[in-house]
Design a protein around this motif. Structure first.
Motif, PDB file in Angstrom:
ATOM      1  N   ASP A   1      32.871  36.808  52.004  1.00  0.00           N
ATOM      2  CA  ASP A   1      33.026  37.214  53.108  1.00  0.00           C
ATOM      3  C   ASP A   1      34.421  37.849  53.606  1.00  0.00           C
ATOM      4  O   ASP A   1      34.540  38.610  54.255  1.00  0.00           O
ATOM      5  CB  ASP A   1      32.862  36.006  53.944  1.00  0.00           C
ATOM      6  N   LEU A   2      35.498  37.092  52.836  1.00  0.00           N
ATOM      7  CA  LEU A   2      36.747  37.702  52.942  1.00  0.00           C
ATOM      8  C   LEU A   2      37.037  39.100  52.370  1.00  0.00           C
ATOM      9  O   LEU A   2      37.590  39.897  52.910  1.00  0.00           O
ATOM     10  CB  LEU A   2      37.748  36.660  52.255  1.00  0.00           C
ATOM     11  N   ALA A   3      36.432  39.299  51.057  1.00  0.00           N
ATOM     12  CA  ALA A   3      36.348  40.738  50.730  1.00  0.00           C
ATOM     13  C   ALA A   3      35.542  41.809  51.500  1.00  0.00           C
ATOM     14  O   ALA A   3      36.357  42.667  51.922  1.00  0.00           O
ATOM     15  CB  ALA A   3      35.653  40.604  49.188  1.00  0.00           C
ATOM     16  N   ALA A   4      34.479  41.303  52.153  1.00  0.00           N
ATOM     17  CA  ALA A   4      33.978  42.277  53.084  1.00  0.00           C
ATOM     18  C   ALA A   4      34.716  42.695  54.472  1.00  0.00           C
ATOM     19  O   ALA A   4      34.949  43.631  54.856  1.00  0.00           O
ATOM     20  CB  ALA A   4      32.609  41.732  53.487  1.00  0.00           C
ATOM     21  N   LYS A   5      35.459  41.517  54.909  1.00  0.00           N
ATOM     22  CA  LYS A   5      36.034  41.651  56.031  1.00  0.00           C
ATOM     23  C   LYS A   5      37.463  42.472  55.543  1.00  0.00           C
ATOM     24  O   LYS A   5      37.705  43.425  56.391  1.00  0.00           O
ATOM     25  CB  LYS A   5      36.739  40.307  56.639  1.00  0.00           C
ATOM     26  N   ARG A   6      38.086  42.490  54.326  1.00  0.00           N
ATOM     27  CA  ARG A   6      39.175  43.236  54.177  1.00  0.00           C
ATOM     28  C   ARG A   6      38.732  44.766  53.947  1.00  0.00           C
ATOM     29  O   ARG A   6      39.320  45.821  54.325  1.00  0.00           O
ATOM     30  CB  ARG A   6      40.193  42.594  52.875  1.00  0.00           C
ATOM     31  N   LYS A   7      37.567  45.176  53.343  1.00  0.00           N
ATOM     32  CA  LYS A   7      37.162  46.220  53.104  1.00  0.00           C
ATOM     33  C   LYS A   7      36.704  47.150  54.495  1.00  0.00           C
ATOM     34  O   LYS A   7      37.172  48.085  54.620  1.00  0.00           O
ATOM     35  CB  LYS A   7      35.712  46.050  52.364  1.00  0.00           C
ATOM     36  N   ALA A   8      36.270  46.123  55.390  1.00  0.00           N
ATOM     37  CA  ALA A   8      35.844  46.703  56.734  1.00  0.00           C
ATOM     38  C   ALA A   8      37.268  47.084  57.327  1.00  0.00           C
ATOM     39  O   ALA A   8      36.916  47.930  58.387  1.00  0.00           O
ATOM     40  CB  ALA A   8      35.149  45.714  57.519  1.00  0.00           C
ATOM     41  N   ALA A   9      38.338  46.558  57.259  1.00  0.00           N
ATOM     42  CA  ALA A   9      39.488  46.562  57.773  1.00  0.00           C
ATOM     43  C   ALA A   9      40.321  47.775  57.085  1.00  0.00           C
ATOM     44  O   ALA A   9      41.339  48.188  57.592  1.00  0.00           O
ATOM     45  CB  ALA A   9      40.552  45.282  57.634  1.00  0.00           C
ATOM     46  N   GLY A  10      39.681  48.374  56.032  1.00  0.00           N
ATOM     47  CA  GLY A  10      40.155  49.599  55.607  1.00  0.00           C
ATOM     48  C   GLY A  10      41.117  49.343  54.218  1.00  0.00           C
ATOM     49  O   GLY A  10      41.740  50.312  53.792  1.00  0.00           O
ATOM     50  N   GLU A  11      41.081  47.942  53.733  1.00  0.00           N
ATOM     51  CA  GLU A  11      42.128  47.743  52.668  1.00  0.00           C
ATOM     52  C   GLU A  11      41.228  48.137  51.424  1.00  0.00           C
ATOM     53  O   GLU A  11      39.863  48.243  51.332  1.00  0.00           O
ATOM     54  CB  GLU A  11      42.190  46.282  52.512  1.00  0.00           C
ATOM     55  N   LYS A  12      41.848  48.661  50.462  1.00  0.00           N
ATOM     56  CA  LYS A  12      41.399  49.131  49.174  1.00  0.00           C
ATOM     57  C   LYS A  12      41.371  48.045  48.051  1.00  0.00           C
ATOM     58  O   LYS A  12      40.557  48.055  47.111  1.00  0.00           O
ATOM     59  CB  LYS A  12      42.277  50.304  48.500  1.00  0.00           C
ATOM     60  N   TRP A  13      42.141  46.889  48.161  1.00  0.00           N
ATOM     61  CA  TRP A  13      42.069  46.036  47.199  1.00  0.00           C
ATOM     62  C   TRP A  13      41.905  44.635  47.924  1.00  0.00           C
ATOM     63  O   TRP A  13      42.058  44.484  49.091  1.00  0.00           O
ATOM     64  CB  TRP A  13      43.368  46.002  46.473  1.00  0.00           C
ATOM     65  N   GLY A  14      41.630  43.663  47.042  1.00  0.00           N
ATOM     66  CA  GLY A  14      41.180  42.468  47.445  1.00  0.00           C
ATOM     67  C   GLY A  14      39.781  42.639  48.272  1.00  0.00           C
ATOM     68  O   GLY A  14      39.420  41.894  48.999  1.00  0.00           O
ATOM     69  N   THR A  15      39.016  43.667  47.764  1.00  0.00           N
ATOM     70  CA  THR A  15      37.552  43.891  48.426  1.00  0.00           C
ATOM     71  C   THR A  15      36.683  43.507  47.349  1.00  0.00           C
ATOM     72  O   THR A  15      35.303  43.816  48.032  1.00  0.00           O
ATOM     73  CB  THR A  15      37.553  45.181  48.964  1.00  0.00           C
ATOM     74  N   LEU A  16      36.772  43.308  46.117  1.00  0.00           N
ATOM     75  CA  LEU A  16      35.830  43.153  45.195  1.00  0.00           C
ATOM     76  C   LEU A  16      34.949  41.848  45.282  1.00  0.00           C
ATOM     77  O   LEU A  16      33.925  41.691  45.156  1.00  0.00           O
ATOM     78  CB  LEU A  16      36.174  43.500  44.005  1.00  0.00           C
ATOM     79  N   GLY A  17      35.853  40.655  45.183  1.00  0.00           N
ATOM     80  CA  GLY A  17      35.202  39.626  45.169  1.00  0.00           C
ATOM     81  C   GLY A  17      34.432  38.870  43.913  1.00  0.00           C
ATOM     82  O   GLY A  17      33.610  38.158  44.158  1.00  0.00           O
ATOM     83  N   PHE A  18      34.987  39.509  42.960  1.00  0.00           N
ATOM     84  CA  PHE A  18      34.242  39.128  41.714  1.00  0.00           C
ATOM     85  C   PHE A  18      34.765  37.626  41.082  1.00  0.00           C
ATOM     86  O   PHE A  18      35.767  37.292  41.276  1.00  0.00           O
ATOM     87  CB  PHE A  18      34.872  40.038  40.485  1.00  0.00           C
ATOM     88  N   MET A  19      33.618  37.012  40.748  1.00  0.00           N
ATOM     89  CA  MET A  19      33.718  35.566  40.379  1.00  0.00           C
ATOM     90  C   MET A  19      32.850  35.494  39.142  1.00  0.00           C
ATOM     91  O   MET A  19      31.631  35.779  39.011  1.00  0.00           O
ATOM     92  CB  MET A  19      33.353  34.705  41.342  1.00  0.00           C
ATOM     93  N   VAL A  20      33.487  35.245  37.988  1.00  0.00           N
ATOM     94  CA  VAL A  20      32.856  35.074  36.666  1.00  0.00           C
ATOM     95  C   VAL A  20      33.060  33.499  36.074  1.00  0.00           C
ATOM     96  O   VAL A  20      34.267  33.345  36.083  1.00  0.00           O
ATOM     97  CB  VAL A  20      33.207  36.011  35.619  1.00  0.00           C
ATOM     98  N   GLY A  21      32.022  32.862  35.676  1.00  0.00           N
ATOM     99  CA  GLY A  21      32.229  31.654  35.556  1.00  0.00           C
ATOM    100  C   GLY A  21      32.214  31.482  33.968  1.00  0.00           C
ATOM    101  O   GLY A  21      31.771  32.093  33.031  1.00  0.00           O
ATOM    102  N   GLU A  22      33.043  30.367  33.247  1.00  0.00           N
ATOM    103  CA  GLU A  22      32.907  30.029  31.998  1.00  0.00           C
ATOM    104  C   GLU A  22      31.955  28.965  31.682  1.00  0.00           C
ATOM    105  O   GLU A  22      32.205  27.806  32.297  1.00  0.00           O
ATOM    106  CB  GLU A  22      34.359  29.500  31.374  1.00  0.00           C
ATOM    107  N   ASP A  23      30.980  29.188  30.919  1.00  0.00           N
ATOM    108  CA  ASP A  23      29.886  28.288  30.551  1.00  0.00           C
ATOM    109  C   ASP A  23      29.643  28.814  29.015  1.00  0.00           C
ATOM    110  O   ASP A  23      28.935  29.645  29.284  1.00  0.00           O
ATOM    111  CB  ASP A  23      28.870  28.028  31.594  1.00  0.00           C
TER     112      ASP A  23
END
Length: 472
Positions: free
Chosen positions: A219-241
């Motif tokens: 949600d935060l990444a989408a909000k930043r993207k909608a505001a025109g931000e280029k970075w902090g818009t990916l929201g990638f999360m990868v888990g170690e298991d």
């Protein structure tokens, strides 16, 4: 028909970012052992790892290395934990790893300052590199303070679905605090995602608490993207298991949790076991390549919407080069073959610093298998073979970057016996752009017949890349 062979063109360019997480090619950095700049903070003096290797790495050292990293044509860096661990119980060796944090909202003063971190993120972004932080959210080294918004960790021991004892973060009492950590660094610094240590620790009481955390990050990444931000818009999360597809399906992927976890099964098939040296991988020949490059559902994952992250080695495993005999005349080329598989993988991928130079750790002392790979980073090859390996990796990553079929295309496979050579031709096509490519493997020098092209010359264990149709 225009055909561009892999060997044409050597000029490295800056990475091109895309908001499709499958395109990620991540370069992992163990902060304490990678690089030290004497103009920066002092670093630690001890760390769990092999004797005689760097222990005083700092953020300024990483800043100095960004041009080298970008020259490899990767598009992201993953930093092992940079949060304040100076007060964690267990001694300096443990503190220096960063995996037992005592304050998630401060940079470890041994690694650098807040200004150093901001400069690192900004300069990485200038080079087209995403920045991914290491989040250790299921255990900690003695957090005693509240978050900036006043949330606190519930630090009582909490069993999870894998560990009867578990870590010292209990849910749901810690959910607001963890969610604030996960969003704070994105919003304040434009960080692009998270690698999540021992991710199964947030599966408690039959609930996958990654689901609400991931939604908050997205949600935060989408909000930043909608505001025109280029970075902090990916929201990638990868888990170690470290589990198989079945384990991960019933763990971090369950109930809408994470969408990516590290592909330990794929790693073992192509580059050998994580903490054993019994195999160099590809025990089933090119069939293992075919298996790894298939769609996630065909490999037993829940759906094709998940995106397992393939890797060759990391800070807890033996290094890639450790799995090969250095007297083998194809020692370097066999590593090139693994880089080619990685480049052709339809999802996020991860390299470990030193892979580009065939760094080895088996000769070191004083390190257990889960920390032996934390050797000193270096930015220059030591001989012409290492230079050639780094150049091949750079070209492979550039080919992946320039051809979305590599990371998003559907794959088909043709195995052929050509004289005494065992060959595999992988054809990948991206429906969105029309991009179509070939990756041609052989275990001997040969010319592989390809319908419509005649033949493709391939050196033993040095796969060739061909563009059939460029992206529109």
């Amino acid at each position: 028909m225009a055909i561009a062979l892999f060997g044409l063109g050597t000029h490295a360019q800056r990475a091109t970012v895309t908001d499709d997480q499958r395109s990620l090619s991540i370069y992992e950095i163990m902060v304490g052992s990678y690089q030290h700049d004497p103009a920066g903070t002092p670093g630690y003096t001890q760390m769990w790892g092999p004797d005689g290797e760097r222990k005083n790495g700092n953020l300024r050292g990483i800043i100095n290395a960004l041009d080298h990293i970008a020259s490899l044509n990767v598009n992201a860096i993953w930093l092992t934990p940079v949060f304040d661990s100076t007060k964690a119980l267990g001694g300096e060796k443990l503190n220096a790893t960063g995996y037992f944090t005592n304050d998630y909202f401060k940079i470890d003063p041994n690694f650098g300052t807040e200004a150093d971190f901001r400069e690192l993120v900004d300069k990485a972004h200038e080079r087209g590199l995403y920045v991914i932080l290491d989040g250790v959210f299921g255990h900690h080294g003695g957090v005693t303070t509240a978050s900036p918004s006043g949330h606190r960790l519930d630090v009582t021991q909490a069993p999870n679905w894998r560990e009867p004892q578990g870590g010292n973060v209990r849910m749901p009492g810690s959910l607001d605090y963890i969610t604030e950590v996960a969003t704070y660094w994105i919003d304040k610094y434009g960080v692009d995602g998270w690698r999540l240590d021992q991710a199964y620790q947030l599966l408690q009481d039959s609930t996958n608490y990654w689901t609400p955390v991931r939604r908050a990050v997205e949600d935060l990444a989408a909000k930043r993207k909608a505001a025109g931000e280029k970075w902090g818009t990916l929201g990638f999360m990868v888990g170690e298991d470290w589990g198989t597809a079945d384990v991960i399906n019933n763990g971090v992927y369950k109930k809408g949790g994470l969408l990516s976890a590290f592909d330990f099964d794929g790693k073992e098939r192509i580059s050998g076991p994580a903490q054993k040296l019994t195999s160099e991988g590809l025990a089933n020949g090119w069939d293992d390549v075919i298996y790894v490059l298939r769609e996630p559902r065909e490999r037993g994952y829940l759906t094709d919407s998940v995106a397992p992250t393939l890797f060759l080695t990391n800070h807890d495993t033996y290094r890639l080069a450790d799995h090969f005999d250095p007297t083998d005349p194809h020692f370097y080329e066999k590593q090139m073959a693994r880089f080619a598989i990685l480049a052709a993988y339809g999802g996020p991928i991860q390299l470990y610093y030193g892979d580009e130079y065939a760094d080895r750790s088996v000769h070191t002392t004083g390190g257990a298998p889960d920390n032996i790979a934390r050797t000193s980073g270096h930015l220059e090859p030591r001989n012409s073979d290492e230079a050639a390996l780094a150049e091949y990796l750079s070209r492979a990553m550039k080919f992946r970057r320039d051809n979305p079929a590599m990371w998003r295309g559907k794959a088909s496979f043709v195995k052929q016996k050509v004289a005494d050579a065992n060959t595999l031709t992988v054809r990948k096509k991206d429906e969105q752009t029309g991009n179509e490519v070939l990756i041609v493997f052989s275990d001997q020098d040969t010319t592989v017949p390809v319908r419509g092209l005649g033949g493709v010359d391939v050196d033993a264990w040095r796969p060739e890349f061909v563009v059939i149709k460029p992206a529109k």
